[in-house]
Structure formats: C-alpha cells, structure tokens
Design an enzyme around this catalytic site. Structure first.
Site, PDB file in Angstrom:
ATOM      1  CE1 TYR A  85       7.176  22.879   9.270  1.00 28.75           C
ATOM      2  CE2 TYR A  85       8.186  24.357   7.663  1.00 28.75           C
ATOM      3  CZ  TYR A  85       7.149  23.520   8.037  1.00 28.75           C
ATOM      4  OH  TYR A  85       6.108  23.313   7.184  1.00 28.75           O
ATOM      5  CG  PHE A 137       4.942  -1.180  -8.143  1.00 30.77           C
ATOM      6  CD1 PHE A 137       5.106  -2.503  -7.773  1.00 30.77           C
ATOM      7  CD2 PHE A 137       4.628  -0.254  -7.163  1.00 30.77           C
ATOM      8  CE1 PHE A 137       4.959  -2.894  -6.445  1.00 30.77           C
ATOM      9  CE2 PHE A 137       4.489  -0.644  -5.837  1.00 30.77           C
ATOM     10  CZ  PHE A 137       4.657  -1.960  -5.473  1.00 30.77           C
ATOM     11  CB  THR A 138       0.276  -1.759  -6.965  1.00 30.71           C
ATOM     12  OG1 THR A 138       1.360  -1.579  -6.041  1.00 30.71           O
ATOM     13  CG2 THR A 138       0.129  -3.250  -7.272  1.00 30.71           C
ATOM     14  CG  ASP A 228      10.229   2.747  -9.191  1.00 31.40           C
ATOM     15  OD1 ASP A 228      11.055   2.819  -8.269  1.00 31.40           O
ATOM     16  OD2 ASP A 228       9.075   2.326  -9.040  1.00 31.40           O
ATOM     17  CE  LYS A 271       9.653  -1.029  -1.672  1.00 34.44           C
ATOM     18  NZ  LYS A 271       8.628  -0.001  -1.441  1.00 34.44           N
ATOM     19  NE  ARG A 395       2.100  -7.519  -5.257  1.00 39.06           N
ATOM     20  CZ  ARG A 395       2.065  -6.273  -4.782  1.00 39.06           C
ATOM     21  NH1 ARG A 395       3.146  -5.530  -4.740  1.00 39.06           N
ATOM     22  NH2 ARG A 395       0.948  -5.744  -4.363  1.00 39.06           N
ATOM     23  CG  PHE A 462      -2.794  -5.241  -3.324  1.00 35.98           C
ATOM     24  CD1 PHE A 462      -2.997  -4.373  -4.381  1.00 35.98           C
ATOM     25  CD2 PHE A 462      -1.770  -4.982  -2.436  1.00 35.98           C
ATOM     26  CE1 PHE A 462      -2.172  -3.265  -4.546  1.00 35.98           C
ATOM     27  CE2 PHE A 462      -0.947  -3.878  -2.600  1.00 35.98           C
ATOM     28  CZ  PHE A 462      -1.153  -3.019  -3.655  1.00 35.98           C
TER      29      PHE A 462
HETATM   30  N1  F0G Z   1       8.041   1.446  -6.822  1.00 38.63           N
HETATM   31  C1  F0G Z   1       8.331   0.155  -6.610  1.00 38.63           C
HETATM   32  C2  F0G Z   1       9.069  -0.623  -7.650  1.00 38.63           C
HETATM   33  C3  F0G Z   1       7.934  -0.452  -5.414  1.00 38.63           C
HETATM   34  O1  F0G Z   1       8.225  -1.734  -5.214  1.00 38.63           O
HETATM   35  C4  F0G Z   1       7.234   0.310  -4.439  1.00 38.63           C
HETATM   36  C5  F0G Z   1       6.775  -0.300  -3.208  1.00 38.63           C
HETATM   37  C6  F0G Z   1       6.953   1.652  -4.719  1.00 38.63           C
HETATM   38  C7  F0G Z   1       7.394   2.181  -5.926  1.00 38.63           C
HETATM   39  C8  F0G Z   1       6.185   2.513  -3.762  1.00 38.63           C
HETATM   40  O2  F0G Z   1       6.964   2.862  -2.679  1.00 38.63           O
HETATM   41  O3  F0G Z   1       5.899   1.737  -0.704  1.00 38.63           O
HETATM   42  O4  F0G Z   1       7.558   3.564  -0.420  1.00 38.63           O
HETATM   43  O5  F0G Z   1       5.306   4.068  -1.246  1.00 38.63           O
HETATM   44  N2  F0G Z   1       6.751  -1.543  -3.026  1.00 38.63           N
HETATM   45  C9  F0G Z   1       6.434  -2.230  -1.806  1.00 38.63           C
HETATM   46  C10 F0G Z   1       6.497  -3.699  -2.040  1.00 38.63           C
HETATM   47  C11 F0G Z   1       5.175  -1.783  -1.134  1.00 38.63           C
HETATM   48  O6  F0G Z   1       6.173  -4.442  -1.102  1.00 38.63           O
HETATM   49  O7  F0G Z   1       6.896  -4.134  -3.111  1.00 38.63           O
HETATM   50  P1  F0G Z   1       6.394   3.071  -1.194  1.00 38.63           P
END
Ligand code: F0G
Length: 470
Positions: A85, A137-138, A228, A271, A395, A462
């Site tokens: 843990y 970014f979303t 990021d 990624k 997108r 989305f």
């Molecule tokens: N920042 C970037 C630039 C991203 O592309 C993503 C995720 C995140 C943060 C968030 O990270 O998914 O691990 O919570 N992008 C994915 C995509 C979902 O398909 O582009 P996460």
C-alpha cells in the site's frame, strides 16, 4: 506524379528508410465486419465512434491513448509489481525515471492525465483567474474551468488555419500573453498552460526558441509556466528535425532542455510513456508539491501509488526509458508522416504540416456543403467507419462543447476528424488500407448528408452524445 513508395517516403529525414525498431512477438486478431453489420453497429452507437464496441472495429484509430503495445521488458516488469500500500519499490523506480528524463524534482503519480489536471487545477487556480494556453485541450480546459479559471487561447493565429505551413504551429503568441498581463495584471494569471505538441491544433509542436522567449517574458512578471508533457517526446522530435541548432542533439537532451524552461508538468502516461494506464505530476516547487501530495490522497490514492498498481508504475518507468529513444520516436512519427503523405498525394485535405500522433482530416474542406452545426467532422468519422470499419474521432464543434456563459456552442475554426496512430501497434500495410478507405469516403463526399444531435451530456459531450442522420 509517381506513387510515393515506402522507400522514397522514408527519406524524409535525409537518411534511408526507417523501419520499426522492434519485431512482433505476439499478435491479436482483428475483427472483419460486413457493411450491414457496421450500419447496425453505427446506428446503435448513435453515430458516435466513442459508443462503438471495440469488437466491431477493424483498425482502431480512435486514440493513441492507452493503446500502445508494451515491450517485452514492460510485460516482464509487470511481474515485478510491489503491491505494498505504501512505499512500493516501483514508485521509486518511476520517480527516478521521471527525474532523469524530464528533470523535475518532485513527483506525484495519478491514475491518468485528467487526474493530474484535476489536482494541479485545484491546487493553484483561484476563482476568476485567467489561464492562458496554447489552444485548449478538452479535459485540461474543463478542469481549469471547474477550478474557477478562465481559459484564454494564446496560440499563434497560424494554428487555426489547417493549410498554414508554419513549422511550429504550437507556438505561443507572446503579444497575446503580454496583452493579458497588461489588461488583467500578472497576479490574475494562474499560470501559462503550455502543451507540447498541441493535440487540438493537429499535433503541432512548439519551438525551443518560443518556450525560451516565453520563459523570459514570464520571469519579468513572476508568472509560472506549466507543461502538458503528454506528447513532449514527439515535440522534441520536431525540434530535432526543424529547429536550427538541434539536429545533432538527442531526443533526451532536447526534452531535458525544454522542460527546464517550465516550472511543472502534468502527464497522461497513456501516450508518450507507452503504458495502458497512468499519469503523473512533476514540480520543482516544494510547497506546490506538498499541496499536490495532500490532494492526491483525497482523490486518487496514497502519494506513492496515486490510483495505480505497483506493476503499472513499473511498466511506466520502463516505458519512459523506451519513449526517449531516438529510433523509437523516429519510427513512431515516421509512420504518421507516411500515412499523411499518402493522403496528400491523393489531394485529400488534411492539417499541415503533418503532426506527431495523428492525421487530422479537414472536415470543413471535405464537406463544404455541410454547416458546422450539421457536424461535418462527426459525419466524416461515421462515414469512415461505415466504409471500412476504421474508427476515428471527431475534433470539432462537438468536442469544443458550449460556452458556460452563453450556453451556445463554441464554434472552433478547426473542424477535424482525427486518425490517431497507436504506438507500436499497426504496420505500414495498415496505413495503406486506412489511406484507401479515406480516399473512398472522399470520392463519395458530395452525396454525404450531415447529422443532428439528439442527446447531449452536460460535460465533455463528445464522449457520449448521440446523433441521427439528417
Ligand atoms: N492532455 C492532452 C494533450 C491529451 O491529449 C489528453 C488525452 C489529456 C491531457 C488527458 O489525459 O486521457 O490520460 O486523462 N487525450 C486523449 C486523446 C484522450 O485521445 O487525445 P487522460
């Protein structure tokens, strides 16, 4: 013009062809479906590729997130999981790998990128503060907004033009940052949110010169820069290929230098870091670290596992070492360039220059007869699936969501459909099949109708929105 071949295309970096620096040890069969089956699956999914079942998909280019193939070393690392843990040995391995490769001092693991975004947004953003960013970014913007921040786009104008060939379309426009400082005062800026590469702009990089200049500007006003780092390795590759003075530097050296101009980073390790789940925060400031280490216990798990199993952290530590290898990154981006150049050869409109992780089809140029509220990029993703079982991602206007103040859609200039290439998963032959499918959909573009949205979730719509054919 003669057909580009793998050989001629491989010479884009001034050497002979690249080839994958690995061989295949285990295979996973792909599902082949009929058009009838796909028609049914798509209707059941409300014309949203996020709602398709993976078993109905042939080549899955929805995302490069968590879809990488791990190496034999990473799989072996899973067996070294220390599932204590507290104080798991794998955490210390991970911490050391991040410190070595990215250069930050203090590390907090999280279950994935948005877990890290949540914590850092909550820790530093005060209600009403501005968060300038090189495009949104979303999940990043949503966490900034949920913490009371106000996102403002400070990317260079060229980034909003899919045909503009600027080599560093991820660059921050320093005049836009200066204008925000002049108008609101530096104390009302939470931090500058910098992504390398910029996902929503088409995987476009930011240059070393630009981050250096941004650092100098921010130092004059005491403003922090947070990175990021999700696709920083790919950004480093473009710096190596395109920026003067970096051709002889390794990816590892470039990443270290770039990160040194920033104060902290968050990461979706799904990624660049070549794992199926994981994320982290890395900071240089002890007080911020204490705050994050405190918050992680509330939302993710103890500060030495952050929502991950010990084995996940081991795989991530190994993935980080592999991800910074020059041969790896050259073939990773090389595969994306290969697909993009095939499409360009056929005159298909895509975002240029070709980005690091994906090909972005320009849906506005594909379907000039569709209005943006008829969801051209969503339509294109649906058509591509119908044609050949290839899964891509919208997108555009659906991803952009609504303005929390006015309730109206955001109308992004870029209306794109993303073909995202997972790392170390597909071969060049798969890329050929994808290119042919895009061409077939392009050839049928004039008779294609748009969509209407019939169900809309409140956050990140989305992912779960549903559509019907117009
Ligand atoms: N920042 C970037 C630039 C991203 O592309 C993503 C995720 C995140 C943060 C968030 O990270 O998914 O691990 O919570 N992008 C994915 C995509 C979902 O398909 O582009 P996460």
């Amino acid at each position: 013009m003669s057909e580009p071949t793998p050989k001629t295309m491989g010479q884009q970096f001034g050497r002979r062809s690249w080839a994958e620096p690995w061989k295949i040890k285990m295979v996973e069969p792909l599902a082949v479906t009929t058009r009838e089956q796909r028609e049914k699956a798509l209707q059941e999914a409300g014309y949203n590729t996020f709602l398709l079942k993976s078993e109905d998909v042939y080549i899955d280019l929805l995302t490069d997130s968590g879809t990488s193939a791990m190496s034999d070393r990473q799989w072996a690392g899973l067996m070294l999981g220390d599932e204590a843990y507290a104080g798991s040995r794998n955490f210390y391995r991970l911490e050391a790998a991040i410190q070595k490769v990215y250069g930050y001092k203090y590390i907090v693991p999280t279950h994935q990128g948005r877990g890290a975004e949540h914590l850092i947004s909550q820790a530093v953003i005060k209600k009403g503060q501005i968060v300038p960013g090189n495009m949104y970014f979303t999940t990043t913007r949503l966490h900034q907004e949920l913490a009371g921040g106000i996102f403002q786009d400070v990317i260079i104008d060229e980034a909003h033009d899919p045909a503009n060939l600027h080599p560093f379309k991820g660059n921050v426009d320093l005049d836009k940052v200066q204008a925000i400082i002049d108008k609101h005062g530096a104390e009302n800026i939470a931090y500058i949110s910098v992504a390398g590469t910029v996902n929503m702009a088409g995987g476009q990089p930011i240059s070393m010169a630009n981050i250096k200049a941004l650092r100098a500007l921010c130092d004059r006003y005491g403003v922090k820069i947070y990175l990021d780092a999700t696709r920083m390795m790919e950004n480093a590759f473009f710096i190596q290929q395109r920026e003067e003075g970096y051709a002889e530097k390794s990816i590892a050296e470039i990443v270290r230098e770039f990160c040194s101009y920033t104060d902290a980073a968050w990461m979706s390790a799904k990624k660049d870091n070549l794992v199926n789940i994981g994320g982290w925060l890395a900071v240089n400031d002890w007080e911020l670290f204490e705050e994050l280490r405190n918050l992680v216990v509330v939302y993710e798990g103890l500060h030495t596992y952050g929502g991950l199993a010990g084995r996940d952290m081991e795989a991530m530590a190994i993935g980080i070492e592999e991800s910074v290898d020059d041969q790896h990154i050259r073939s990773r981006v090389g595969q994306v360039l290969y697909l993009g150049e095939l499409l360009l050869h056929w005159g298909i409109p895509i975002v240029q220059p070709i980005g690091g992780h994906a090909i972005f089809l320009d849906a506005k140029a594909f379907y000039p007869h569709l209005k943006q509220v008829e969801f051209p990029a969503q339509t294109l993703a649906a058509e591509l699936y119908l044609d050949s079982g290839i899964r891509s991602m919208e997108r555009g206007i659906v991803s952009a969501g609504r303005d929390p103040k006015t309730g109206d859609h955001y109308y992004p200039k870029l209306e794109l459909t993303r073909l995202t290439i997972p790392r170390r998963v597909y071969t060049q032959a798969h890329m050929d099949v994808v290119a042919e499918a895009v061409k077939a959909v392009y050839d049928a573009r004039e008779s294609t109708r748009g969509l209407k949205m019939v169900y809309e979730p409140k956050y990140l719509r989305f992912f779960q929105a549903r559509f019907e054919r117009l």
